[in-house]
Write a protein that holds these residues in place. Structure first.
Motif, PDB file in Angstrom:
ATOM      1  N   ILE A 128       4.333  -0.931   3.410  1.00  0.00           N
ATOM      2  CA  ILE A 128       4.079   0.478   3.126  1.00  0.00           C
ATOM      3  C   ILE A 128       4.511   1.298   4.326  1.00  0.00           C
ATOM      4  O   ILE A 128       4.054   1.063   5.458  1.00  0.00           O
ATOM      5  CB  ILE A 128       2.599   0.715   2.797  1.00  0.00           C
ATOM      6  CG1 ILE A 128       2.215  -0.059   1.520  1.00  0.00           C
ATOM      7  CG2 ILE A 128       2.314   2.195   2.617  1.00  0.00           C
ATOM      8  CD1 ILE A 128       0.745   0.041   1.171  1.00  0.00           C
ATOM      9  N   GLY A 130       4.350   6.847   3.228  1.00  0.00           N
ATOM     10  CA  GLY A 130       3.532   6.132   2.254  1.00  0.00           C
ATOM     11  C   GLY A 130       4.324   5.439   1.167  1.00  0.00           C
ATOM     12  O   GLY A 130       3.740   4.946   0.195  1.00  0.00           O
ATOM     13  N   LEU A 174       6.480   2.536  -0.765  1.00  0.00           N
ATOM     14  CA  LEU A 174       6.445   1.079  -0.835  1.00  0.00           C
ATOM     15  C   LEU A 174       7.871   0.562  -0.796  1.00  0.00           C
ATOM     16  O   LEU A 174       8.735   1.004  -1.566  1.00  0.00           O
ATOM     17  CB  LEU A 174       5.744   0.634  -2.121  1.00  0.00           C
ATOM     18  CG  LEU A 174       5.646  -0.874  -2.379  1.00  0.00           C
ATOM     19  CD1 LEU A 174       4.829  -1.557  -1.297  1.00  0.00           C
ATOM     20  CD2 LEU A 174       5.039  -1.137  -3.758  1.00  0.00           C
ATOM     21  N   ARG A 234       3.028   7.736  -3.121  1.00  0.00           N
ATOM     22  CA  ARG A 234       2.473   7.189  -1.886  1.00  0.00           C
ATOM     23  C   ARG A 234       1.520   6.047  -2.244  1.00  0.00           C
ATOM     24  O   ARG A 234       0.762   6.139  -3.208  1.00  0.00           O
ATOM     25  CB  ARG A 234       1.744   8.264  -1.085  1.00  0.00           C
ATOM     26  CG  ARG A 234       2.643   9.424  -0.659  1.00  0.00           C
ATOM     27  CD  ARG A 234       1.855  10.470   0.114  1.00  0.00           C
ATOM     28  NE  ARG A 234       1.312   9.915   1.344  1.00  0.00           N
ATOM     29  CZ  ARG A 234       1.942   9.952   2.515  1.00  0.00           C
ATOM     30  NH1 ARG A 234       3.140  10.508   2.605  1.00  0.00           N
ATOM     31  NH2 ARG A 234       1.381   9.446   3.596  1.00  0.00           N
ATOM     32  N   TRP A 235       1.543   4.994  -1.422  1.00  0.00           N
ATOM     33  CA  TRP A 235       0.776   3.781  -1.708  1.00  0.00           C
ATOM     34  C   TRP A 235      -0.243   3.524  -0.620  1.00  0.00           C
ATOM     35  O   TRP A 235      -0.029   3.805   0.556  1.00  0.00           O
ATOM     36  CB  TRP A 235       1.726   2.592  -1.849  1.00  0.00           C
ATOM     37  CG  TRP A 235       2.678   2.752  -3.000  1.00  0.00           C
ATOM     38  CD1 TRP A 235       3.833   3.481  -3.005  1.00  0.00           C
ATOM     39  CD2 TRP A 235       2.529   2.220  -4.312  1.00  0.00           C
ATOM     40  NE1 TRP A 235       4.428   3.419  -4.246  1.00  0.00           N
ATOM     41  CE2 TRP A 235       3.654   2.647  -5.070  1.00  0.00           C
ATOM     42  CE3 TRP A 235       1.582   1.414  -4.932  1.00  0.00           C
ATOM     43  CZ2 TRP A 235       3.833   2.295  -6.404  1.00  0.00           C
ATOM     44  CZ3 TRP A 235       1.757   1.060  -6.270  1.00  0.00           C
ATOM     45  CH2 TRP A 235       2.872   1.498  -6.978  1.00  0.00           C
ATOM     46  N   SER A 273      -2.183   0.281  -0.675  1.00  0.00           N
ATOM     47  CA  SER A 273      -2.216  -1.149  -0.360  1.00  0.00           C
ATOM     48  C   SER A 273      -1.315  -1.906  -1.324  1.00  0.00           C
ATOM     49  O   SER A 273      -0.950  -1.403  -2.392  1.00  0.00           O
ATOM     50  CB  SER A 273      -3.650  -1.700  -0.438  1.00  0.00           C
ATOM     51  OG  SER A 273      -4.157  -1.610  -1.757  1.00  0.00           O
ATOM     52  N   GLY A 285      -0.076  -3.129  -6.507  1.00  0.00           N
ATOM     53  CA  GLY A 285      -0.288  -2.171  -5.454  1.00  0.00           C
ATOM     54  C   GLY A 285      -1.148  -1.023  -5.944  1.00  0.00           C
ATOM     55  O   GLY A 285      -1.245  -0.755  -7.147  1.00  0.00           O
ATOM     56  N   ARG A 288      -1.863   3.082  -5.510  1.00  0.00           N
ATOM     57  CA  ARG A 288      -1.373   4.347  -4.975  1.00  0.00           C
ATOM     58  C   ARG A 288      -2.518   5.130  -4.328  1.00  0.00           C
ATOM     59  O   ARG A 288      -3.698   4.828  -4.539  1.00  0.00           O
ATOM     60  CB  ARG A 288      -0.716   5.181  -6.085  1.00  0.00           C
ATOM     61  CG  ARG A 288       0.517   4.528  -6.656  1.00  0.00           C
ATOM     62  CD  ARG A 288       1.489   5.506  -7.270  1.00  0.00           C
ATOM     63  NE  ARG A 288       0.946   6.336  -8.336  1.00  0.00           N
ATOM     64  CZ  ARG A 288       1.704   7.008  -9.197  1.00  0.00           C
ATOM     65  NH1 ARG A 288       3.028   6.930  -9.112  1.00  0.00           N
ATOM     66  NH2 ARG A 288       1.161   7.751 -10.141  1.00  0.00           N
TER      67      ARG A 288
END
Length: 580
Positions: A473, A478, A480, A512-513, A515, A525, A527
């Motif tokens: 990330i 942010g 991925l 945006r991520w 994890s 994942g 967001r």
């Protein structure tokens, strides 16, 4: 561009010229936009015609139907130039694949111009089952990642080498005059119970963490712990043989802080009021992988209270073993030792209680049969080698740097099979081990024997690895980004081609991520919005030749004999938490 794209080349020129749009090669007014329309040839072969309607300034300027060039992925290229060179003009495109009078798939694209520039859009018909079921999303909207979203598209420069651009608006917006306009608050979006708020989809149940294993996965949400996928040995917490293609709540476990998922079992670390620490495990208890004493066969939810003076900080699992790092940095492992995963000699086949690993560590990661851990004096690995997918050792071996000494720059670690990667304090990714075809993302030989920086300017705040696949990330935006092997679509890049440098992975443009978690053939994942997405292969080989399915949590099925259950999803798809 040559006329080799088929009849749509000639149609675009002839009709758009009538609308005061410039011919190919006209460069005296460079304000222009190319739109390339893509379709999977395997799907477009079912269509006998492509209809394209183009509107500009509220007027329909093109409505043309022509045969589909069945042997090409790019089935139309449309060259748009604003009347009078006015860069403030906007346009919309509605493309439909037809089989006779039947509409097979829809694509809508909205955009405009940038003064004095040539911009490019590569827009794709999304023809997975979810988009085909949705059909036409309506004016100003198109299907992307299985959802209807606003159809304003990002653009690339003339020399942009991207092969796919994405809509930028999201589910709770409509593209109007090339601007994402929010839909009214309260309108339904996403999963059941979700609603639009301030132009974004507000999930009723937000995901906080996600963990994945060979055939099953679990997520911690604002509403508890949910699991899904294979239950061959009860590892999804829902009972033996109760395979689950969608998440189901596991109410027996609450206040989860971390999880360790093995091939056939699950363990959750938790903390309760009064600073009571413990772990709960379920599934196959052989090999001592629960670290709860001698157990055999399938086990129900089994709980053990842990010491609170040096509580468990985080846990992780390989195929048949588990490790725990405590708040002091002490590291312990338990379970099978067939590849020296416990840092024990071959004479030790397994341990049903924790075995202390020498040293103290600030982070660690497991592969199916190995461990790497970061200490002040270097990064140390044992079990199945991160340099060689066959060699194994009970000895702690340090990862060397360019000077041959133990590499001490890493602050976090992610272990794959026969390879590993970690992040330094600046977020730069370093990798080592198997690099066949450059899959590590580094310049070097087929086997990289020292920590080597990944060939990217990106800096990451999180890194995940599985087998020969990696995702990180971006610490700044942010985004991925993934690279490595991709035969099962596990990188989420929209295809099944290996990637040798970090490539952006997105459900929507600019997302945006928070994890990411990976296993060898799929990933998941979360967001920033708390929405969970998964991608990759929904089925695969399990222990003893069994087949596992349902692990993506997308409701695709758990019967391996059903082709639906073996679906490969090559781009992130939303996972829903729905109570029955």
């Amino acid at each position: 561009m040559s006329p080799g794209f088929g009849s749509w080349y000639a149609v675009a020129v002839r009709v758009l010229l009538a609308a005061c749009l410039c011919l190919i090669g006209c460069r005296d007014e460079p304000t222009q936009t190319w739109v390339f329309v893509h379709a999977d040839p395997a799907f477009s072969a079912n269509a006998d015609a492509l209809r394209v309607v183009i509107e500009g300034a509220g007027d329909e300027v093109v409505d043309r139907t022509d045969p589909v060039p069945g042997d090409r992925e790019i089935i139309a290229n449309l060259f748009l130039h604003p009347k009078g060179g006015d860069a403030n003009r906007t346009w919309t495109i509605h493309a439909t694949l037809l089989d006779g009078d039947t509409e097979l798939a829809h694509l809508r694209v909205g955009g405009g111009y940038v003064a004095g520039e040539t911009r490019v859009i590569h827009a794709h018909f999304e023809v997975d089952d979810a988009c085909l079921d949705l059909g036409d999303c309506g004016p100003g909207r198109t299907c992307q990642a299985g959802r209807c979203v606003g159809s304003c598209f990002e653009t690339g420069a003339e020399d942009d080498n991207a092969t796919r651009h994405l809509a930028t608006c999201g589910e709770c917006a409509t593209c109007v005059d090339a601007i994402c306009q929010p839909r009214p608050d309260g309108e339904r979006c996403g999963c059941e119970g979700d609603s639009c708020r301030d132009g974004a989809c507000d999930p009723l149940i937000e995901a906080r963490d996600v963990w994945v294993a060979q055939g099953h996965a679990c997520a911690r949400t604002t509403d508890g712990l949910w699991c899904w996928g294979s239950a061959r040995t009860g590892q999804n917490g829902l009972g033996r043989n109760t395979d689950r293609p969608e998440p189901l709540e596991a109410p027996e476990v609450a206040q989860v802080t971390d999880m360790a998922l093995g091939n056939e079992y699950s363990c959750a670390a938790w903390i309760r009021s009064g600073a009571i620490y413990g772990r709960t495990c379920w599934g196959w208890g052989d090999h001592g992988s629960f670290a709860m004493g001698e157990l055999s066969g399938e086990q129900p939810f089994t709980e053990r209270t842990e010491e609170s003076e040096d509580a468990v900080a985080d846990i992780d699992s390989g195929a048949r073993f588990q490790c725990a790092r405590r708040e002091s940095g002490r590291l312990q492992c338990a379970g099978g030792n067939s590849s020296n995963e416990l840092a024990q000699p071959d004479s030790v086949s397994s341990s049903s209680e924790w075995v202390d690993i020498p040293g103290t560590y600030r982070d660690f990661g497991t592969s199916d049969s190995g461990v790497c851990a970061v200490a002040d004096d270097g990064t140390w690995c044992w079990g199945l080698s991160t340099y060689d997918s066959i060699a194994r050792t009970p000895d702690l071996e340090c990862v060397p740097g360019a000077d041959g000494d133990c590499f001490t720059d890493l602050v976090s670690i992610a272990a794959g099979s026969g390879r590993g990667c970690g992040l330094d304090a600046t977020g730069l990714a370093w990798c080592w081990g198997g690099n066949e075809g450059g899959l590590l993302g580094v310049e070097g030989p087929a086997r990289v024997t020292m920590a080597t920086p990944v060939d990217t300017e990106l800096r990451f705040n999180e890194l995940a690895a599985a087998s020969a696949s990696f995702c990180g990330i971006d610490a700044t935006e942010g985004g991925l980004h993934c690279w490595g092997t991709n035969g099962s679509g596990q990188l989420g890049t929209g295809d099944q081609l290996d990637v040798r440098r970090p490539r952006r992975v997105a459900a929507d443009a600019g997302d945006r991520w928070r994890s990411v978690a990976m296993h060898s053939s799929y990933g998941c994942g979360i967001r920033d919005s708390g929405e969970l997405f998964c991608w990759g292969s929904n089925a695969g080989n399990g222990p003893s030749g069994s087949r596992l399915a349902g692990r993506l949590g997308l409701g695709l099925g758990t019967d391996p004999s059903d082709p639906t259950s073996q679906t490969v999803v090559t781009r992130p798809r939303r996972v829903c938490f729905t109570r029955e």
